[in-house]
Design an enzyme around this catalytic site. Sequence first.
Site, PDB file in Angstrom:
ATOM      1  N   ARG A 110       0.455  -1.321   0.680  1.00 36.79           N
ATOM      2  CA  ARG A 110      -0.183   0.340  -0.050  1.00 36.79           C
ATOM      3  C   ARG A 110       0.930   1.382   0.012  1.00 36.79           C
ATOM      4  O   ARG A 110       0.613   2.486   0.767  1.00 36.79           O
ATOM      5  CB  ARG A 110      -1.249  -0.015   1.208  1.00 36.79           C
ATOM      6  CG  ARG A 110      -1.847  -1.106   1.374  1.00 36.79           C
ATOM      7  CD  ARG A 110      -3.000  -1.249   2.479  1.00 36.79           C
ATOM      8  NE  ARG A 110      -4.094  -1.930   2.205  1.00 36.79           N
ATOM      9  CZ  ARG A 110      -3.616  -3.015   2.703  1.00 36.79           C
ATOM     10  NH1 ARG A 110      -2.218  -3.126   3.600  1.00 36.79           N
ATOM     11  NH2 ARG A 110      -4.467  -4.376   1.983  1.00 36.79           N
ATOM     12  N   LYS A 132       3.064  11.316 -10.835  1.00 36.50           N
ATOM     13  CA  LYS A 132       2.763  10.853 -12.283  1.00 36.50           C
ATOM     14  C   LYS A 132       2.838   9.382 -12.044  1.00 36.50           C
ATOM     15  O   LYS A 132       3.850   9.482 -13.172  1.00 36.50           O
ATOM     16  CB  LYS A 132       1.604  11.692 -13.162  1.00 36.50           C
ATOM     17  CG  LYS A 132       0.867  12.192 -13.144  1.00 36.50           C
ATOM     18  CD  LYS A 132       0.421  12.470 -14.289  1.00 36.50           C
ATOM     19  CE  LYS A 132      -0.988  13.875 -14.683  1.00 36.50           C
ATOM     20  NZ  LYS A 132      -1.007  14.024 -15.516  1.00 36.50           N
ATOM     21  N   GLU A 174       9.726  17.311 -25.870  1.00 36.64           N
ATOM     22  CA  GLU A 174       9.720  18.253 -24.905  1.00 36.64           C
ATOM     23  C   GLU A 174      10.008  19.573 -23.725  1.00 36.64           C
ATOM     24  O   GLU A 174       9.492  20.089 -22.834  1.00 36.64           O
ATOM     25  CB  GLU A 174       9.691  17.341 -22.892  1.00 36.64           C
ATOM     26  CG  GLU A 174       8.695  15.656 -23.116  1.00 36.64           C
ATOM     27  CD  GLU A 174       7.391  16.282 -22.966  1.00 36.64           C
ATOM     28  OE1 GLU A 174       6.749  17.408 -22.367  1.00 36.64           O
ATOM     29  OE2 GLU A 174       6.866  15.369 -22.871  1.00 36.64           O
ATOM     30  N   LYS A 202       8.259  22.741 -14.124  1.00 38.10           N
ATOM     31  CA  LYS A 202       7.388  21.650 -13.953  1.00 38.10           C
ATOM     32  C   LYS A 202       7.231  21.559 -12.352  1.00 38.10           C
ATOM     33  O   LYS A 202       5.911  21.259 -11.929  1.00 38.10           O
ATOM     34  CB  LYS A 202       8.474  21.011 -14.369  1.00 38.10           C
ATOM     35  CG  LYS A 202       7.199  18.624 -13.858  1.00 38.10           C
ATOM     36  CD  LYS A 202       6.944  18.067 -14.886  1.00 38.10           C
ATOM     37  CE  LYS A 202       5.546  16.870 -14.586  1.00 38.10           C
ATOM     38  NZ  LYS A 202       5.505  16.143 -14.850  1.00 38.10           N
ATOM     39  N   ASN A 222       0.507  19.550 -20.641  1.00 40.41           N
ATOM     40  CA  ASN A 222      -0.354  18.757 -21.724  1.00 40.41           C
ATOM     41  C   ASN A 222       0.061  19.593 -23.185  1.00 40.41           C
ATOM     42  O   ASN A 222      -0.988  19.349 -23.692  1.00 40.41           O
ATOM     43  CB  ASN A 222      -1.789  18.582 -21.492  1.00 40.41           C
ATOM     44  CG  ASN A 222      -1.349  17.793 -20.527  1.00 40.41           C
ATOM     45  OD1 ASN A 222      -1.182  16.607 -20.854  1.00 40.41           O
ATOM     46  ND2 ASN A 222      -2.511  17.774 -19.870  1.00 40.41           N
ATOM     47  N   HIS A 225       0.173  17.907 -26.259  1.00 41.30           N
ATOM     48  CA  HIS A 225       0.520  16.726 -25.993  1.00 41.30           C
ATOM     49  C   HIS A 225      -1.139  16.300 -26.778  1.00 41.30           C
ATOM     50  O   HIS A 225      -1.469  14.613 -27.652  1.00 41.30           O
ATOM     51  CB  HIS A 225       0.360  16.048 -25.060  1.00 41.30           C
ATOM     52  CG  HIS A 225       1.676  16.386 -23.944  1.00 41.30           C
ATOM     53  ND1 HIS A 225       2.918  17.545 -23.994  1.00 41.30           N
ATOM     54  CD2 HIS A 225       2.264  15.867 -23.635  1.00 41.30           C
ATOM     55  CE1 HIS A 225       3.398  16.930 -23.265  1.00 41.30           C
ATOM     56  NE2 HIS A 225       3.796  15.744 -24.178  1.00 41.30           N
ATOM     57  N   HIS A 229      -0.357  12.808 -28.695  1.00 38.56           N
ATOM     58  CA  HIS A 229      -0.637  11.115 -28.277  1.00 38.56           C
ATOM     59  C   HIS A 229      -1.975  10.779 -29.087  1.00 38.56           C
ATOM     60  O   HIS A 229      -1.634   9.675 -29.548  1.00 38.56           O
ATOM     61  CB  HIS A 229      -2.074  11.464 -26.912  1.00 38.56           C
ATOM     62  CG  HIS A 229      -1.494  12.189 -25.487  1.00 38.56           C
ATOM     63  ND1 HIS A 229      -1.756  12.724 -24.516  1.00 38.56           N
ATOM     64  CD2 HIS A 229       0.636  11.587 -25.625  1.00 38.56           C
ATOM     65  CE1 HIS A 229      -0.774  12.694 -23.020  1.00 38.56           C
ATOM     66  NE2 HIS A 229       0.119  11.600 -23.909  1.00 38.56           N
ATOM     67  N   HIS A 241       8.466   9.701 -28.325  1.00 42.14           N
ATOM     68  CA  HIS A 241       7.117  10.706 -27.760  1.00 42.14           C
ATOM     69  C   HIS A 241       7.248  12.314 -27.401  1.00 42.14           C
ATOM     70  O   HIS A 241       6.504  12.983 -28.150  1.00 42.14           O
ATOM     71  CB  HIS A 241       6.935  10.439 -25.894  1.00 42.14           C
ATOM     72  CG  HIS A 241       6.283  11.548 -25.790  1.00 42.14           C
ATOM     73  ND1 HIS A 241       4.794  11.264 -25.263  1.00 42.14           N
ATOM     74  CD2 HIS A 241       6.281  12.605 -23.795  1.00 42.14           C
ATOM     75  CE1 HIS A 241       4.440  12.093 -24.325  1.00 42.14           C
ATOM     76  NE2 HIS A 241       5.264  13.172 -23.859  1.00 42.14           N
TER      77      HIS A 241
END
Length: 336
Positions: A110, A132, A174, A202, A222, A225, A229, A241
């Site tokens: 957990r 993330k 990026e 960031k 984003n 993106h 994507h 990417h």
Amino acid sequence: MRELTVNLGERSYPVLVGPGARHGLRSVVPSRSTRAAIVTQPGVGVDVDSGAEQHTFVIDDGEKAKSMSTVEELCSGFAEFGLTRADIVVGVGGGVVTDVAGFAAAVYHRGVAVAHVATTLLAQVDAAIGGKAGVNLPEGKNLVGAFWQPVGVICDTEVLSSLPPREYRSGLGEMAKYAFLGVPGLAEMELEDAVASCVECKARTVAGDERETGTGGRALLNYGHTLGHALETTGNYDLRHGEAVAVGLVFAARLARQLGRIGDERVAEHYRVVSGYDLPSSLPRGADFATLLAAMGRDKKVTGGGLTFVLDGPAGLEVVQGVPAEAVLATLAELQ
Ligand SMILES: NC(=O)c1ccc[n+]([C@@H]2O[C@H](COP(=O)([O-])OP(=O)(O)OC[C@H]3O[C@@H](n4cnc5c(N)ncnc54)[C@H](O)[C@@H]3O)[C@@H](O)[C@H]2O)c1
């Protein structure tokens, strides 16, 4: 070496940036951790010393390794190794490794501590920072995940010298994004300064909107993106990417001009930044507009407001909902 901070109250953590920063890993490992599970890939080749008893777990290369089965295998391995809640997982690699290691750490027992040693430019300026973590499902990218902040992130610019040139350029895609998120002069900076400036941007954005709750803050990361994507997930376009994001940045600028939000000079600035990094700025041959439009309509930013994009405008970047499909299709045609 620089030490920056992601300010999140009791979950704040340092980001060490600079040549040789990997040697600072011990400083971010909690003193209670007696074992460290190092998660990496065959081609990374970066040795780290956590200061704890460590065991290395090697996962496969590429998006296919970002799967629930990799997480299950890792967690079984952690259990066999005897990793406890007091111990730590250390992701050593690019965004695939940091996403998988972060998610495995979030769910094992957990939640156990995780630190990232980011070894691609893309992971250093983006993927490893912000908490993330997640994996893909056959139904889509990053569909299962968690917000799980690391205890520290290491961005050692020295290890980037072994990156294949195409992976390095993907990271520049990026980086190009940050030029429009308010980081000036990136292209003229030394690598260490450029990475640190992106990390700072960031970190500030994540600190203001940790869980991407609003239409401002983190959602703006984003930029570029939505088409990016769509290009990555439909067709077989052979784009990394950051390359897909680069095309997405130019597309977003042209779409903003199509909607009367910005002028030609600002569009030209997008082209200058993207081509300055030797990144693509037009759609790949054979791009299928209908498929791309459908994929953009399924973008995770869409919350019932129709086609949604992060777009430039008089007040800078913002999330714009309800963009007409005709404007999107006309912009795609311009980019061919
Ligand atoms: N969590 C986030 O906020 C976030 C943000 C952006 C991207 N991502 C994710 O990041 C992933 C892409 O990450 P990436 O571009 O770093 O690709 P990647 O992790 O696939 O790494 C690219 C390749 O470089 C190799 N490599 C890594 N470091 C190396 C080194 N120092 N020397 C030689 N080879 C090395 C890897 O083994 C791999 O083969 C995607 O899955 C994307 O979804 C996550």
